[in-house]
Design a protein around this motif. Structure first.
Motif, PDB file in Angstrom:
ATOM      1  N   UNK A  27     -60.540 -26.426 -23.625  1.00  0.00           N
ATOM      2  CA  UNK A  27     -61.586 -25.510 -24.068  1.00  0.00           C
ATOM      3  C   UNK A  27     -61.425 -24.141 -23.412  1.00  0.00           C
ATOM      4  N   UNK A  28     -61.225 -24.140 -22.087  1.00  0.00           N
ATOM      5  CA  UNK A  28     -61.008 -22.859 -21.395  1.00  0.00           C
ATOM      6  C   UNK A  28     -59.742 -22.181 -21.906  1.00  0.00           C
ATOM      7  N   UNK A  29     -58.708 -22.956 -22.126  1.00  0.00           N
ATOM      8  CA  UNK A  29     -57.453 -22.391 -22.619  1.00  0.00           C
ATOM      9  C   UNK A  29     -57.632 -21.779 -24.004  1.00  0.00           C
ATOM     10  N   UNK A  30     -58.354 -22.486 -24.880  1.00  0.00           N
ATOM     11  CA  UNK A  30     -58.583 -21.981 -26.239  1.00  0.00           C
ATOM     12  C   UNK A  30     -59.448 -20.728 -26.209  1.00  0.00           C
ATOM     13  N   UNK A  31     -60.470 -20.723 -25.351  1.00  0.00           N
ATOM     14  CA  UNK A  31     -61.301 -19.519 -25.210  1.00  0.00           C
ATOM     15  C   UNK A  31     -60.450 -18.329 -24.773  1.00  0.00           C
ATOM     16  N   UNK A  32     -59.572 -18.573 -23.799  1.00  0.00           N
ATOM     17  CA  UNK A  32     -58.722 -17.479 -23.318  1.00  0.00           C
ATOM     18  C   UNK A  32     -57.793 -16.988 -24.415  1.00  0.00           C
ATOM     19  N   UNK A  33     -57.246 -17.917 -25.204  1.00  0.00           N
ATOM     20  CA  UNK A  33     -56.360 -17.526 -26.298  1.00  0.00           C
ATOM     21  C   UNK A  33     -57.099 -16.688 -27.337  1.00  0.00           C
ATOM     22  N   UNK A  34     -58.320 -17.110 -27.663  1.00  0.00           N
ATOM     23  CA  UNK A  34     -59.081 -16.364 -28.658  1.00  0.00           C
ATOM     24  C   UNK A  34     -59.470 -14.984 -28.136  1.00  0.00           C
ATOM     25  N   UNK A  35     -59.787 -14.906 -26.841  1.00  0.00           N
ATOM     26  CA  UNK A  35     -60.086 -13.605 -26.254  1.00  0.00           C
ATOM     27  C   UNK A  35     -58.864 -12.695 -26.306  1.00  0.00           C
ATOM     28  N   UNK A 160     -54.547 -13.009 -36.670  1.00  0.00           N
ATOM     29  CA  UNK A 160     -53.854 -13.512 -35.478  1.00  0.00           C
ATOM     30  C   UNK A 160     -53.378 -14.945 -35.741  1.00  0.00           C
ATOM     31  N   UNK A 161     -52.198 -15.303 -35.219  1.00  0.00           N
ATOM     32  CA  UNK A 161     -51.635 -16.641 -35.475  1.00  0.00           C
ATOM     33  C   UNK A 161     -52.276 -17.734 -34.602  1.00  0.00           C
ATOM     34  N   UNK A 162     -53.603 -17.886 -34.733  1.00  0.00           N
ATOM     35  CA  UNK A 162     -54.323 -18.899 -33.966  1.00  0.00           C
ATOM     36  C   UNK A 162     -55.150 -19.754 -34.926  1.00  0.00           C
ATOM     37  N   UNK A 163     -55.125 -21.077 -34.729  1.00  0.00           N
ATOM     38  CA  UNK A 163     -55.869 -21.981 -35.606  1.00  0.00           C
ATOM     39  C   UNK A 163     -57.340 -22.020 -35.209  1.00  0.00           C
ATOM     40  N   UNK A 164     -58.189 -22.050 -36.257  1.00  0.00           N
ATOM     41  CA  UNK A 164     -59.607 -22.267 -36.031  1.00  0.00           C
ATOM     42  C   UNK A 164     -60.415 -21.054 -35.654  1.00  0.00           C
ATOM     43  N   UNK A 165     -59.803 -19.887 -35.537  1.00  0.00           N
ATOM     44  CA  UNK A 165     -60.526 -18.692 -35.133  1.00  0.00           C
ATOM     45  C   UNK A 165     -60.521 -17.685 -36.279  1.00  0.00           C
ATOM     46  N   UNK A 166     -61.640 -16.998 -36.467  1.00  0.00           N
ATOM     47  CA  UNK A 166     -61.775 -15.970 -37.502  1.00  0.00           C
ATOM     48  C   UNK A 166     -62.196 -14.669 -36.819  1.00  0.00           C
ATOM     49  N   UNK A 167     -61.332 -13.670 -36.951  1.00  0.00           N
ATOM     50  CA  UNK A 167     -61.634 -12.356 -36.380  1.00  0.00           C
ATOM     51  C   UNK A 167     -62.181 -11.447 -37.474  1.00  0.00           C
ATOM     52  N   UNK A 168     -63.208 -10.650 -37.081  1.00  0.00           N
ATOM     53  CA  UNK A 168     -63.786  -9.685 -38.020  1.00  0.00           C
ATOM     54  C   UNK A 168     -63.997  -8.349 -37.304  1.00  0.00           C
ATOM     55  N   UNK A 169     -63.857  -7.275 -38.078  1.00  0.00           N
ATOM     56  CA  UNK A 169     -64.077  -5.922 -37.554  1.00  0.00           C
ATOM     57  C   UNK A 169     -65.547  -5.571 -37.739  1.00  0.00           C
ATOM     58  N   UNK A 201     -65.859   3.555 -31.718  1.00  0.00           N
ATOM     59  CA  UNK A 201     -67.110   2.768 -31.844  1.00  0.00           C
ATOM     60  C   UNK A 201     -66.974   1.560 -32.780  1.00  0.00           C
ATOM     61  N   UNK A 202     -66.206   0.601 -32.387  1.00  0.00           N
ATOM     62  CA  UNK A 202     -66.096  -0.630 -33.184  1.00  0.00           C
ATOM     63  C   UNK A 202     -65.902  -1.815 -32.222  1.00  0.00           C
ATOM     64  N   UNK A 203     -66.048  -2.996 -32.753  1.00  0.00           N
ATOM     65  CA  UNK A 203     -65.856  -4.234 -31.987  1.00  0.00           C
ATOM     66  C   UNK A 203     -65.103  -5.245 -32.844  1.00  0.00           C
ATOM     67  N   UNK A 204     -64.463  -6.160 -32.163  1.00  0.00           N
ATOM     68  CA  UNK A 204     -63.864  -7.318 -32.833  1.00  0.00           C
ATOM     69  C   UNK A 204     -64.718  -8.537 -32.463  1.00  0.00           C
ATOM     70  N   UNK A 205     -65.283  -9.167 -33.460  1.00  0.00           N
ATOM     71  CA  UNK A 205     -66.104 -10.350 -33.210  1.00  0.00           C
ATOM     72  C   UNK A 205     -65.340 -11.586 -33.702  1.00  0.00           C
ATOM     73  N   UNK A 206     -65.641 -12.705 -33.074  1.00  0.00           N
ATOM     74  CA  UNK A 206     -64.925 -13.953 -33.416  1.00  0.00           C
ATOM     75  C   UNK A 206     -65.765 -15.151 -32.985  1.00  0.00           C
ATOM     76  N   UNK A 207     -65.418 -16.299 -33.492  1.00  0.00           N
ATOM     77  CA  UNK A 207     -66.126 -17.543 -33.150  1.00  0.00           C
ATOM     78  C   UNK A 207     -65.485 -18.203 -31.945  1.00  0.00           C
ATOM     79  N   UNK A 208     -66.323 -18.664 -31.025  1.00  0.00           N
ATOM     80  CA  UNK A 208     -65.826 -19.383 -29.847  1.00  0.00           C
ATOM     81  C   UNK A 208     -65.528 -20.841 -30.216  1.00  0.00           C
ATOM     82  N   UNK A 209     -64.619 -21.493 -29.504  1.00  0.00           N
ATOM     83  CA  UNK A 209     -64.321 -22.901 -29.806  1.00  0.00           C
ATOM     84  C   UNK A 209     -65.485 -23.794 -29.414  1.00  0.00           C
ATOM     85  N   UNK A 210     -65.686 -24.918 -30.132  1.00  0.00           N
ATOM     86  CA  UNK A 210     -66.744 -25.865 -29.738  1.00  0.00           C
ATOM     87  C   UNK A 210     -66.432 -26.467 -28.374  1.00  0.00           C
TER      88      UNK A 210
END
Length: 521
Positions: A27-35, A160-169, A201-210
């Motif tokens: 979980x920590x590893x996946x969070x770090x990857x998504x960050x 980004x080449x990561x499974x399960x994560x969705x990035x949005x501007x 003035x923008x951000x990248x938002x994404x979903x955290x892993x369960x």
């Protein structure tokens, strides 16, 4: 039960602990990857907006010189050379004054309203090609420069080449993802992960892993999962060995009963006159995994002292039913099956019901089931006991007194209970030899049985002298090593298939005078 439950609980706890630790690490590893992916997307958008900023400075210079053909050419060249820019527009009021496209066109269906924001997302309805776009806006004097960036470049930066994560501007309260139009940010469900740009003035938002995911465990840590399972099983096995090493004899026997290691052996009962097989007595053997078969004298006393004799006998009864039903077609009518019951079992509340269920479980319609009451253990004879045995008599059971003459109160049992026959203990039969006085005690026992009209079975017949003596005294039914030793179920089948005929040494004249009481017919 305790020795089996503790290792199981230990194995489960170890496995759960190992899975928990592995899950948290993943979980920590996946969070770090998504960050890291979000930071990567922020840098990509920053690079694109750096191009827009450079183009804006050029457009402001051109606006100060007047939008002549040369200025338009410079705008067009800048838009063409910058890989991510779509158009560069100089807008006065709501009209395009100068553009990077020929004819001062802007590929816009409508010019966005004036706003103070330097960056905003425009929906698909504002574009000529009906695709959303990002606008970099810079105001100067009464004019403004609009640099439009295609949605395709934005989506490429977010991919980004990561499974399960969705990035949005995210720009203001609007967002754009890998597909679809511009959407308003849902205020009720704020993003679980967000990285802000320090330059724009923008951000990248994404979903955290369960927090917990079986799929994540299986896909990212299959080898470690197998290792955790192996360690858990190894720990349980070691604990089982340790507990078994220090287990009491009663605990070891209880586990043997539960595991089905106490199995029935069958001691054939032979008709001494005819030499035919007429029944079996069920004996218990401990089929120990390491020591092989253990005789009952080694564990039956322990079972009686530790209150395990009843579950032990119940286990034997179930196995006998299964065995006899498998060979029901091989058993003759009147074939008798004798099982020894302890005093504690006979006086238990469910004894009669167990016996009736035992009888109903057989497929053969004409078996003689014999309840052998041992004399080695004191039995309190009262009205309840007499009633129990009478009920079983009425339902076709035969009552036998086993080990007669060796125990507590055999004569009292004969007086108070309805005994069908007695089984003479092998210690009396063993005394019979060629000497004249060797049968004195046994003669007395046989004389008593005749006076009480009891049928007799002699146990422990091992020599021809013993056989001759018993036949001469009209003891019809015999068992002992002279005929057969106790055998397992497979050996019993072989005996039945061979249709045995045992030779007996009694002449025809003597045979005609015999007055035999058939104990099974």
């Amino acid at each position: 039960m305790r020795n089996a439950l503790i290792p199981l609980i230990t194995a489960v706890l170890l496995f759960i602990t190992g899975v928990f630790i592995l899950n948290m690490q993943l979980w920590y590893s996946t969070r770090a990857e998504r960050l890291e992916g979000a930071i990567y997307a922020v840098n990509n958008i920053n690079n694109i907006l750096d191009e827009a900023s450079h183009a804006t400075h050029l457009a402001i210079d051109i606006a100060g010189k007047g939008c002549d053909p040369e200025g338009q050419f410079q705008l067009g060249t800048e838009a063409a050379l910058q890989p991510h820019l779509r158009t560069i527009l100089i807008v006065k009021g709501r009209e395009v004054w100068c553009s990077s496209l020929p004819g001062n066109r802007g590929l816009l269906a409508r010019i966005p309203k004036m706003s103070a924001a330097s960056l905003f997302l425009a929906p698909a309805e504002d574009a000529a090609n009906e695709q959303p776009f990002l606008v970099y806006q810079t105001r100067f004097a009464a004019s403004r420069v609009l640099v439009t960036i295609s949605d395709q470049h934005i989506r490429e930066a977010l991919n980004a080449p990561l499974e399960g994560v969705i990035y949005r501007l995210r720009v203001g309260n609007n967002v754009i993802g890998l597909s679809g139009d511009i959407a308003a940010l849902n205020a009720s469900t704020p993003p679980s992960g967000q990285v802000n740009s320090k330059a724009y003035p923008f951000s990248i938002i994404y979903n955290q892993p369960p927090l917990f995911s079986v799929f994540r465990l299986v896909s990212l840590g299959p080898g470690i999962l197998i290792f955790i399972l192996f360690i858990s099983c190894a720990a349980a096995y070691a604990l089982v060995k340790y507990l078994n090493k220090n287990a009491t004899p009663a605990e070891t026997l209880r586990r043997a009963i539960t595991n089905g290691e106490i199995v029935p052996f069958y001691q054939p009962v032979v008709n001494g006159r005819e030499g035919t097989l007429r029944g079996v007595e069920v004996l218990a053997r401990w089929k120990h995994p390491q020591s092989g078969y253990i005789p009952p004298v080694s564990f039956i006393p322990l079972a009686e002292k530790s209150d395990l004799i009843i579950p032990l006998t119940q286990s034997l009864m179930r196995q006998v039913v299964a065995n006899m039903n498998a060979i029901a077609h091989m058993l003759q009518e009147g074939f008798h099956i004798g099982i020894n019951f302890s005093a504690s079992h006979i006086t238990s509340p469910d004894f009669v019901a167990e016996c009736l269920k035992f009888k109903e479980s057989f497929n053969h319609p004409a078996l003689n089931l014999v309840i052998e009451v041992t004399e080695r253990e004191p039995l309190n004879v009262d009205e309840d006991l007499v009633h129990r045995l009478n009920v079983l008599h009425e339902n076709g059971f035969v009552i036998a007194l086993d080990d007669f003459g060796t125990g507590y109160s055999g004569l009292s049992y004969l007086h108070d209970l309805h005994i069908d026959y007695i089984k003479i203990d092998q210690s009396f039969v063993a005394r019979v030899n060629a000497e004249q006085d060797s049968t004195r005690i046994l003669d007395c026992v046989l004389d008593l049985a005749r006076k009480l009209s009891l049928s007799i079975v002699a146990e422990g017949v091992e020599t021809k002298e013993q056989l001759d003596y018993l036949n001469q005294n009209n003891i019809t039914f015999l068992q002992g090593y002279y005929f057969y030793k106790p055998v397992n179920f497979q050996e019993l089948i072989k005996i039945l298939l061979s249709k045995p005929k045992v030779k007996v040494a009694v002449d025809d004249a003597t045979r005609e005078k015999e007055d035999v009481h058939d104990i099974v017919n």
